[in-house]
Design an enzyme around this catalytic site. Sequence first.
Site, PDB file in Angstrom:
ATOM      1  N   ASP A 205      42.971  -5.946  24.850  1.00  0.00           N
ATOM      2  CA  ASP A 205      41.609  -5.440  24.918  1.00  0.00           C
ATOM      3  C   ASP A 205      41.554  -4.006  24.400  1.00  0.00           C
ATOM      4  O   ASP A 205      42.404  -3.179  24.718  1.00  0.00           O
ATOM      5  CB  ASP A 205      41.141  -5.493  26.385  1.00  0.00           C
ATOM      6  N   GLU A 273      42.230  -6.255  19.788  1.00  0.00           N
ATOM      7  CA  GLU A 273      40.794  -6.101  19.519  1.00  0.00           C
ATOM      8  C   GLU A 273      40.542  -4.694  19.005  1.00  0.00           C
ATOM      9  O   GLU A 273      40.756  -3.710  19.719  1.00  0.00           O
ATOM     10  CB  GLU A 273      39.990  -6.328  20.802  1.00  0.00           C
TER      11      GLU A 273
END
Length: 549
Positions: A205, A273
């Site tokens: 993330d 990401e």
Amino acid sequence: MTHLEKDPDWWRGAVIYQIYPRSYQDSNGDGIGDLLGIVGRLPYIASLGVDAIWISPFFTSPMKDFGYDVSDYFDVDPMFGTLADFDAVIETAHTLGLKVMIDLVLSHTSDEHPWFKTSRASRENPRADWYVWADAKPDGTPPNNWLSIFGGSAWQWDSTRLQYYLHNFLTSQPDLNFHNDEVQDALLGVARFWLDRGVDGFRLDTINFYTHDAELRNNPPLKPEERQAKTAPAVNPYTWQNHLYDKSRPENLIFLRKLRDLMKHYNAAAVGEVGDDQRGLEILGEYTRGDDLMQMCYAFELLSGSTPSAGYVAETLQAIEDYAPDGWACWAYSNHDVVRHISRWDLSPAAARGFATLMMCLKGSACIYQGEELGLPEAELAFEDLQDPYGIEFWPEFKGRDGCRTPMVWDHDRALGGFTNGGNAWLPVPAEHLALAVDKADADPGALLHHYRRAIAFRHSHTALKKGRLEDLRAYGQVLSFRRVSDTEEIFFAINLGEVPVSITPPRGEGWLEIGAELNAAHPRLDGEIHLAHWQPSILLRPIEQEEA
């Protein structure tokens, strides 16, 4: 626990299926999906032909950002089950030939994490420097102009330390200080714990948010015409800055190399990401360049905006080739953070099939989001049904992420689509989703679900599509074309991304074979041209003869 096959490049060209655990399958009737629910649905996922699953966070959390605010990295939140339940996910997935990737949230924790509780207690304790603390300016205002993606300043005042702490997201998500080697070591310990438990890799993330500028320099402004809204909605002034100093710092590569070095001992892979409006593809290339950083990353070029044109897709693919010819993208159209692409791009059934075929032929790996294979549209929810703090903050101009997070629909004639045996679900199940449920799609040969299965199988049957080079990339009008080349074959791919039928000339040379009929691919006609209906592909194969040793 053992990991699947020893191929160190198993991730290259892999198809990954994202599971948002709150919304996949509830096994105990409390209206919230859980790990045992996932176990029960793994045979369905395996039937798609995918290589791996990515499970969004299931760690212990106060759930202010639905698991992306971790309070214990080493345990499962009770709403999702237990560590034993997670072990069952691993065992079942591996038995079915699926690898398991989990979502690691390393840039920040919950403010309820013991690390932060210790850190905020004083300026002189063993973890005082584990988070990003800074003194106020002489007038009491925050240290600089950095903004939070969730709105407002990225700095929150703490009355115990009489300092500000950094939070790129919610105020309850303080940022860890990656300039502290002890923090890096602790996070590598988190990764090691789950690798030892049998996971095959990670989705990382906000990978470019890990490290901040140690000097806390102000971000420069962007001119109005330079602003883009890929990683934050246009109504958020976060898009007004060029985020040079609060993220994407060069020091980040030091930690990424340490993480890659750890993963190689487990044959594990990661997809990061990359959230950046201006430099997303450049950072993607930087983070996947060579063999000592991340295997894959994704940016938001195909996760935001209007329907991509042939020129836009070609420009995006070429940019990655320019930034890192040996880098590797992971393509996605939808995920838990963006409006579902069926609605975002207003796709017809033919267009949905065309874009699914395109994804499976792109250079890179592919990630599909639960329900995408059914053609689920974005759910329209009332304000009183919202759970997402992002949507609540910016409603109605930005409705948040709940519309793409509603429960999976399995049975069209059961309450709540068979998601739960209880009376309620944590988010409503839209009535229009029921007609697209798995049981209905399975029984309909023309359903998008079967097209996804065929497209995934087609990808796996050709080494050029899984691992081959990208060559001869072109866009003319609304036709996108390229060749994928491996040591044993080359594939010509073209697709009409427009609404008007077009004709194209087949590639030059001898030995081209017509393939892809199961994907409704067009082939050369008697007049020597290929006639492409709207959203129709053409796929040709030419074997490459191998020299005898």
